[in-house]
Design a protein around this motif. Structure first.
Motif, PDB file in Angstrom:
ATOM      1  N   LEU A  13       0.831  -1.207   0.000  1.00 48.08           N
ATOM      2  CA  LEU A  13       0.000   0.000   0.000  1.00 48.08           C
ATOM      3  C   LEU A  13       0.863   1.253   0.000  1.00 48.08           C
ATOM      4  O   LEU A  13       0.572   2.220  -0.716  1.00 48.08           O
ATOM      5  N   GLU A  14       1.922   1.268   0.793  1.00 50.52           N
ATOM      6  CA  GLU A  14       2.820   2.423   0.825  1.00 50.52           C
ATOM      7  C   GLU A  14       3.352   2.736  -0.570  1.00 50.52           C
ATOM      8  O   GLU A  14       3.352   3.897  -1.002  1.00 50.52           O
ATOM      9  N   LYS A  15       3.779   1.709  -1.290  1.00 50.52           N
ATOM     10  CA  LYS A  15       4.292   1.924  -2.644  1.00 50.52           C
ATOM     11  C   LYS A  15       3.191   2.394  -3.593  1.00 50.52           C
ATOM     12  O   LYS A  15       3.413   3.265  -4.440  1.00 50.52           O
ATOM     13  N   MET A  16       1.998   1.833  -3.441  1.00 49.47           N
ATOM     14  CA  MET A  16       0.887   2.216  -4.315  1.00 49.47           C
ATOM     15  C   MET A  16       0.497   3.674  -4.114  1.00 49.47           C
ATOM     16  O   MET A  16       0.185   4.391  -5.068  1.00 49.47           O
ATOM     17  N   LEU A  17       0.512   4.133  -2.860  1.00 50.30           N
ATOM     18  CA  LEU A  17       0.081   5.500  -2.565  1.00 50.30           C
ATOM     19  C   LEU A  17       0.996   6.541  -3.189  1.00 50.30           C
ATOM     20  O   LEU A  17       0.572   7.661  -3.478  1.00 50.30           O
ATOM     21  N   LYS A  18       2.252   6.192  -3.415  1.00 52.88           N
ATOM     22  CA  LYS A  18       3.188   7.149  -4.027  1.00 52.88           C
ATOM     23  C   LYS A  18       2.724   7.551  -5.422  1.00 52.88           C
ATOM     24  O   LYS A  18       3.074   8.632  -5.905  1.00 52.88           O
ATOM     25  N   PHE A  21       0.430  10.967  -5.384  1.00 52.08           N
ATOM     26  CA  PHE A  21       0.839  12.249  -4.806  1.00 52.08           C
ATOM     27  C   PHE A  21       0.306  13.386  -5.670  1.00 52.08           C
ATOM     28  O   PHE A  21       0.226  13.245  -6.884  1.00 52.08           O
ATOM     29  N   PRO A  22      -0.042  14.542  -5.126  1.00 51.73           N
ATOM     30  CA  PRO A  22       0.074  14.875  -3.702  1.00 51.73           C
ATOM     31  C   PRO A  22      -1.155  14.535  -2.867  1.00 51.73           C
ATOM     32  O   PRO A  22      -1.102  14.623  -1.650  1.00 51.73           O
ATOM     33  N   GLU A  23      -2.263  14.142  -3.517  1.00 56.27           N
ATOM     34  CA  GLU A  23      -3.511  13.944  -2.764  1.00 56.27           C
ATOM     35  C   GLU A  23      -3.397  12.864  -1.685  1.00 56.27           C
ATOM     36  O   GLU A  23      -4.118  12.895  -0.692  1.00 56.27           O
ATOM     37  N   SER A  24      -2.498  11.912  -1.869  1.00 52.87           N
ATOM     38  CA  SER A  24      -2.389  10.804  -0.917  1.00 52.87           C
ATOM     39  C   SER A  24      -1.345  11.044   0.175  1.00 52.87           C
ATOM     40  O   SER A  24      -1.079  10.156   0.984  1.00 52.87           O
ATOM     41  N   LEU A  25      -0.754  12.235   0.246  1.00 53.19           N
ATOM     42  CA  LEU A  25       0.388  12.468   1.136  1.00 53.19           C
ATOM     43  C   LEU A  25       0.082  12.175   2.606  1.00 53.19           C
ATOM     44  O   LEU A  25       0.918  11.604   3.315  1.00 53.19           O
ATOM     45  N   LYS A  26      -1.080  12.584   3.098  1.00 53.75           N
ATOM     46  CA  LYS A  26      -1.391  12.390   4.518  1.00 53.75           C
ATOM     47  C   LYS A  26      -1.505  10.908   4.866  1.00 53.75           C
ATOM     48  O   LYS A  26      -0.955  10.433   5.866  1.00 53.75           O
ATOM     49  N   TYR A  28      -0.256   8.477   3.104  1.00 56.00           N
ATOM     50  CA  TYR A  28       1.072   7.907   2.863  1.00 56.00           C
ATOM     51  C   TYR A  28       1.964   8.085   4.094  1.00 56.00           C
ATOM     52  O   TYR A  28       2.638   7.142   4.534  1.00 56.00           O
ATOM     53  N   GLY A  29       1.985   9.288   4.673  1.00 50.88           N
ATOM     54  CA  GLY A  29       2.799   9.521   5.855  1.00 50.88           C
ATOM     55  C   GLY A  29       2.398   8.643   7.015  1.00 50.88           C
ATOM     56  O   GLY A  29       3.247   8.099   7.738  1.00 50.88           O
ATOM     57  N   ALA A  30       1.076   8.477   7.223  1.00 51.15           N
ATOM     58  CA  ALA A  30       0.598   7.611   8.305  1.00 51.15           C
ATOM     59  C   ALA A  30       1.004   6.167   8.074  1.00 51.15           C
ATOM     60  O   ALA A  30       1.442   5.465   9.005  1.00 51.15           O
ATOM     61  N   VAL A  31       0.885   5.701   6.836  1.00 53.15           N
ATOM     62  CA  VAL A  31       1.246   4.315   6.521  1.00 53.15           C
ATOM     63  C   VAL A  31       2.752   4.103   6.675  1.00 53.15           C
ATOM     64  O   VAL A  31       3.204   3.067   7.165  1.00 53.15           O
ATOM     65  N   MET A  32       3.553   5.098   6.276  1.00 51.26           N
ATOM     66  CA  MET A  32       4.999   4.986   6.484  1.00 51.26           C
ATOM     67  C   MET A  32       5.317   4.793   7.962  1.00 51.26           C
ATOM     68  O   MET A  32       6.141   3.936   8.332  1.00 51.26           O
ATOM     69  N   ASN A  33       4.682   5.571   8.818  1.00 48.05           N
ATOM     70  CA  ASN A  33       4.926   5.418  10.253  1.00 48.05           C
ATOM     71  C   ASN A  33       4.463   4.061  10.766  1.00 48.05           C
ATOM     72  O   ASN A  33       5.090   3.474  11.649  1.00 48.05           O
ATOM     73  N   MET A  34       3.377   3.558  10.212  1.00 48.73           N
ATOM     74  CA  MET A  34       2.922   2.220  10.595  1.00 48.73           C
ATOM     75  C   MET A  34       3.950   1.164  10.220  1.00 48.73           C
ATOM     76  O   MET A  34       4.211   0.218  10.974  1.00 48.73           O
ATOM     77  N   ASN A  35       4.557   1.335   9.065  1.00 47.04           N
ATOM     78  CA  ASN A  35       5.545   0.360   8.598  1.00 47.04           C
ATOM     79  C   ASN A  35       6.904   0.511   9.271  1.00 47.04           C
ATOM     80  O   ASN A  35       7.814  -0.287   9.018  1.00 47.04           O
ATOM     81  N   ARG A  36       7.038   1.516  10.120  1.00 43.75           N
ATOM     82  CA  ARG A  36       8.294   1.765  10.830  1.00 43.75           C
ATOM     83  C   ARG A  36       8.067   1.798  12.336  1.00 43.75           C
ATOM     84  O   ARG A  36       8.526   2.696  13.034  1.00 43.75           O
TER      85      ARG A  36
END
Length: 284
Positions: A13-18, A21-26, A28-36
């Motif tokens: 999903l993180e890769k798909m959201l890229k 951009f830019p509509e998916s940025l928020k 995407y950021g939340a999912v990045m934090n979930m994956n980290r």
């Protein structure tokens, strides 16, 4: 409705959201934090998988502790089909409508659709819209030689600074915000300049959506270049970790808009919308 619990799906999903951009940025950021490490105990709801048409990130139900805490009870939204987003809102278990909460995103229909569903459930809705910006840091930092001594000193925030940030944030001044700021400082990158007594005089931090927020300099320390230094340093820190450098600014914050323009920040074609929704039981 599907809750994505699988780490492999979340990475996909993180890769798909890229691609959105830019509509998916928020989101995407939340999912990045979930994956980290998922320090904010978030989860992802989609209407279908893998061909999703709407995505909502939300707090895990077991993490919900305060019905008045709209800072933590926050939902980020991205949709390819606004009707799919509306259907998710109307499903029984996607949103906890018994809490004061916020919904945020970067798409124009977000307000009208969210408000219509919230009104049907007798929640009050307060909308704030911002200019959204993305920054691509220049490889050269500004001159920081004058910060190499004991004071002023470029460093990061710690939890003991949270009370000052709560008092100076336009969104703050309450116990929920204080608790939220402490969590942000504990979990995510921040930068600050400290004076000769070790007190923060200029700072910025990162929120649960990987957005730079609460950029502030105490009035008596302005016009010294601190805001620019803090902004650039935090942006490069996020970039080094693979995060997008994103932020928001109110339309009437002319001083910060001027700063961002001087730093050649790209203002996005879409606005950032934040809705705070309040159930009737808490509206008094």
């Amino acid at each position: 409705m599907l809750v994505l619990n699988c780490s492999t799906k979340l990475l996909i999903l993180e890769k798909m959201l890229k691609s959105y951009f830019p509509e998916s940025l928020k989101v995407y950021g939340a999912v990045m934090n979930m994956n980290r490490g998922n320090p904010f105990q978030k989860e992802v709801v989609v209407d279908s998988w893998p061909d999703f048409k709407a995505v909502i990130t939300r707090r895990q139900k077991e993490a919900e502790t305060d019905n008045l805490d709209h800072y933590s009870n926050a939902y980020a939204v991205f949709y390819k089909d606004v009707r799919a987003y509306q259907r998710l809102l109307e499903e029984h278990d996607v949103i906890n409508w018994d809490q004061v909460l916020q919904i945020q995103g970067l798409q124009s229909e977000l307000h009208d659709v969210s408000k219509a569903v919230a009104n049907s459930k007798q929640l009050g809705v307060k909308l704030t819209s911002f200019k959204a910006a993305q920054f691509f840091p220049h490889p050269l930092l500004p001159d920081t030689i004058f910060l190499k001594g004991s004071a002023p000193r470029l460093t990061y925030l710690n939890v003991a600074d949270a009370d000052l940030l709560n008092r100076t944030w336009s969104r703050g001044g309450n116990e929920q915000c204080l608790r939220y700021i402490r969590k942000l400082i504990s979990c995510f990158p921040s930068v600050c300049v400290r004076d000769d007594k070790g007190n923060p005089v200029s700072w910025s931090l990162t929120d649960q959506f990987a957005t730079m927020c609460h950029g502030y300099t105490l009035p008596e320390h302005r016009r010294k270049g601190y805001s620019q230094l803090v902004f650039l340093t935090l942006a490069r820190k996020l970039q080094s970790l693979g995060f997008p450098c994103q932020g928001n600014v109110l339309d009437d914050n002319t001083a910060f808009i001027r700063l961002l323009k001087n730093l050649h920040v790209e203002f996005l074609p879409c606005n950032y919308h934040r809705l705070i929704l309040t159930p009737a039981a808490f509206s008094g």
